[in-house]
Design a protein around this motif. Sequence first.
Motif, PDB file in Angstrom:
ATOM      1  N   UNK A  11      -3.006   7.748   8.519  1.00 20.36           N
ATOM      2  CA  UNK A  11      -3.245   7.306   9.883  1.00 20.36           C
ATOM      3  C   UNK A  11      -2.555   6.338  10.244  1.00 20.36           C
ATOM      4  N   UNK A  12      -2.457   5.010   9.482  1.00 23.00           N
ATOM      5  CA  UNK A  12      -1.719   4.004   9.712  1.00 23.00           C
ATOM      6  C   UNK A  12      -0.312   4.254   9.875  1.00 23.00           C
ATOM      7  N   UNK A  13       0.290   5.100   9.054  1.00 20.70           N
ATOM      8  CA  UNK A  13       1.737   5.700   9.072  1.00 20.70           C
ATOM      9  C   UNK A  13       2.002   6.372  10.417  1.00 20.70           C
ATOM     10  N   UNK A  14       0.963   7.249  10.661  1.00 13.40           N
ATOM     11  CA  UNK A  14       1.386   7.910  12.057  1.00 13.40           C
ATOM     12  C   UNK A  14       1.339   6.882  13.036  1.00 13.40           C
ATOM     13  N   UNK A  15       0.338   6.061  13.132  1.00 10.71           N
ATOM     14  CA  UNK A  15       0.480   4.952  14.481  1.00 10.71           C
ATOM     15  C   UNK A  15       1.805   4.027  14.350  1.00 10.71           C
ATOM     16  N   UNK A  16       2.168   3.818  13.032  1.00  9.30           N
ATOM     17  CA  UNK A  16       3.401   2.943  13.095  1.00  9.30           C
ATOM     18  C   UNK A  16       4.627   3.739  13.446  1.00  9.30           C
ATOM     19  N   UNK A  17       4.822   5.061  12.984  1.00  6.86           N
ATOM     20  CA  UNK A  17       5.933   5.898  13.424  1.00  6.86           C
ATOM     21  C   UNK A  17       5.908   6.225  14.954  1.00  6.86           C
ATOM     22  N   UNK A  18       4.443   6.578  15.527  1.00  2.82           N
ATOM     23  CA  UNK A  18       4.461   6.619  16.935  1.00  2.82           C
ATOM     24  C   UNK A  18       4.996   5.286  17.740  1.00  2.82           C
ATOM     25  N   UNK A  19       4.610   4.286  17.315  1.00  2.00           N
ATOM     26  CA  UNK A  19       5.191   3.077  17.974  1.00  2.00           C
ATOM     27  C   UNK A  19       6.553   2.922  17.774  1.00  2.00           C
ATOM     28  N   UNK A  20       7.117   3.020  16.742  1.00  5.28           N
ATOM     29  CA  UNK A  20       8.427   3.063  16.505  1.00  5.28           C
ATOM     30  C   UNK A  20       9.470   4.020  17.290  1.00  5.28           C
ATOM     31  N   UNK A  21       8.691   5.201  17.707  1.00  2.00           N
ATOM     32  CA  UNK A  21       9.575   6.228  18.244  1.00  2.00           C
ATOM     33  C   UNK A  21       9.771   5.744  19.812  1.00  2.00           C
ATOM     34  N   UNK A  22       8.902   4.884  20.142  1.00  2.72           N
ATOM     35  CA  UNK A  22       8.910   4.527  21.559  1.00  2.72           C
ATOM     36  C   UNK A  22      10.301   3.709  21.667  1.00  2.72           C
ATOM     37  N   UNK A  23      10.789   2.801  20.639  1.00  2.47           N
ATOM     38  CA  UNK A  23      11.991   2.003  20.932  1.00  2.47           C
ATOM     39  C   UNK A  23      12.931   2.274  19.692  1.00  2.47           C
ATOM     40  N   UNK A  24      13.552   3.481  19.782  1.00  5.29           N
ATOM     41  CA  UNK A  24      14.485   4.079  19.021  1.00  5.29           C
ATOM     42  C   UNK A  24      15.539   3.104  18.634  1.00  5.29           C
ATOM     43  N   UNK A  25      16.154   2.412  19.408  1.00  3.90           N
ATOM     44  CA  UNK A  25      17.276   1.381  19.329  1.00  3.90           C
ATOM     45  C   UNK A  25      16.890   0.369  18.294  1.00  3.90           C
ATOM     46  N   UNK A  26      15.674  -0.270  18.686  1.00  8.07           N
ATOM     47  CA  UNK A  26      15.366  -1.471  17.563  1.00  8.07           C
ATOM     48  C   UNK A  26      15.079  -0.785  16.317  1.00  8.07           C
ATOM     49  N   UNK A  27      14.407   0.428  16.271  1.00  8.94           N
ATOM     50  CA  UNK A  27      14.158   0.938  14.651  1.00  8.94           C
ATOM     51  C   UNK A  27      15.318   1.249  13.976  1.00  8.94           C
ATOM     52  N   UNK A  28      16.442   1.619  14.637  1.00 15.21           N
ATOM     53  CA  UNK A  28      17.846   1.836  13.946  1.00 15.21           C
ATOM     54  C   UNK A  28      18.217   0.655  13.659  1.00 15.21           C
ATOM     55  N   UNK A  29      18.115  -0.457  14.107  1.00 10.80           N
ATOM     56  CA  UNK A  29      18.801  -1.695  13.602  1.00 10.80           C
ATOM     57  C   UNK A  29      17.891  -2.448  12.586  1.00 10.80           C
ATOM     58  N   UNK A  30      16.577  -1.859  12.601  1.00 15.99           N
ATOM     59  CA  UNK A  30      15.660  -2.332  11.606  1.00 15.99           C
ATOM     60  C   UNK A  30      15.758  -1.648  10.192  1.00 15.99           C
ATOM     61  N   UNK A  31      16.306  -0.272  10.617  1.00 12.92           N
ATOM     62  CA  UNK A  31      16.525   0.381   9.337  1.00 12.92           C
ATOM     63  C   UNK A  31      17.872   0.063   8.754  1.00 12.92           C
ATOM     64  N   UNK A  32      18.770  -0.473   9.481  1.00 14.26           N
ATOM     65  CA  UNK A  32      19.887  -1.075   8.936  1.00 14.26           C
ATOM     66  C   UNK A  32      19.808  -2.234   7.919  1.00 14.26           C
TER      67      UNK A  32
END
Length: 86
Positions: free
Chosen positions: A42-63
Amino acid sequence: MLRTGICLVTALAMAGSIVTASAQTTAPAPAPKTSKLKLTKERMKEMRAHWSQNKSKLKACRKDVKAKGLAGDDRWFYIEECMGKS
């Protein structure tokens, strides 16, 4: 006969160390720090849903995660902290 003697000496040495260890642990042990919660589906699904709202920031964090070489839960917690920053 030599094996029996060695086993007996080893057993006595271990029993002695257990007795002294139990005598030393009479004081209450400090509670372990649990600053990070265990990840659940459940926690993973919440985190991924939140992250999908701001994909550019997620890309930088993954880098950043890839550059640091993090893996497993540490990777997810770092991405969560990174996404929480403004």
